[in-house]
Scaffold this motif. Sequence first.
Motif, mmCIF file in Angstrom:
data_model
loop_
_atom_site.group_PDB
_atom_site.id
_atom_site.type_symbol
_atom_site.label_atom_id
_atom_site.label_comp_id
_atom_site.label_asym_id
_atom_site.label_seq_id
_atom_site.Cartn_x
_atom_site.Cartn_y
_atom_site.Cartn_z
ATOM 1 N N ASP A 268 0.833 -1.200 0.000
ATOM 2 C CA ASP A 268 0.000 0.000 0.000
ATOM 3 C C ASP A 268 0.873 1.259 0.000
ATOM 4 O O ASP A 268 0.573 2.229 -0.681
ATOM 5 C CB ASP A 268 -0.933 -0.009 1.212
ATOM 6 N N GLU A 269 1.967 1.227 0.746
ATOM 7 C CA GLU A 269 2.884 2.373 0.811
ATOM 8 C C GLU A 269 3.579 2.595 -0.531
ATOM 9 O O GLU A 269 3.816 3.719 -0.943
ATOM 10 C CB GLU A 269 3.923 2.146 1.917
ATOM 11 N N ASN B 93 2.405 1.924 -3.528
ATOM 12 C CA ASN B 93 1.469 2.355 -4.563
ATOM 13 C C ASN B 93 0.826 3.692 -4.257
ATOM 14 O O ASN B 93 0.145 4.251 -5.109
ATOM 15 C CB ASN B 93 0.380 1.297 -4.760
ATOM 16 N N LYS B 94 1.007 4.206 -3.054
ATOM 17 C CA LYS B 94 0.380 5.457 -2.640
ATOM 18 C C LYS B 94 1.033 6.630 -3.375
ATOM 19 O O LYS B 94 2.255 6.714 -3.443
ATOM 20 C CB LYS B 94 0.562 5.614 -1.128
ATOM 21 N N THR C 199 2.642 12.878 -1.648
ATOM 22 C CA THR C 199 1.935 14.036 -1.120
ATOM 23 C C THR C 199 2.565 15.298 -1.697
ATOM 24 O O THR C 199 3.661 15.269 -2.264
ATOM 25 C CB THR C 199 2.006 14.085 0.415
ATOM 26 N N ARG D 269 6.474 6.524 -7.906
ATOM 27 C CA ARG D 269 5.174 6.938 -7.360
ATOM 28 C C ARG D 269 4.697 8.298 -7.833
ATOM 29 O O ARG D 269 3.530 8.638 -7.652
ATOM 30 C CB ARG D 269 5.256 6.964 -5.826
#
Length: 71
Positions: A3-4, A6-7, A10, A37
Amino acid sequence: MDDEENKPLTFWEMLQSVLSAALGVQSGKNRARDFSRGKPSHFIMLGVLFTVVFVLTIFGVVKLVLHLAGV
């Protein structure tokens, strides 16, 4: 952990990457993260915005110094 990976990045992570790249101190780990990413269009927009702000800041400082010097 997947999950990290593919996030999306920011805003602050992208801004940090643009500033680090502008100064030439970007780490290899962060560069790999950016390429996996990040979206190129976001980095281009932030890079252009940073360049405009940088040029305007330098222009303002020069104008202020010349004004204070009486030129």
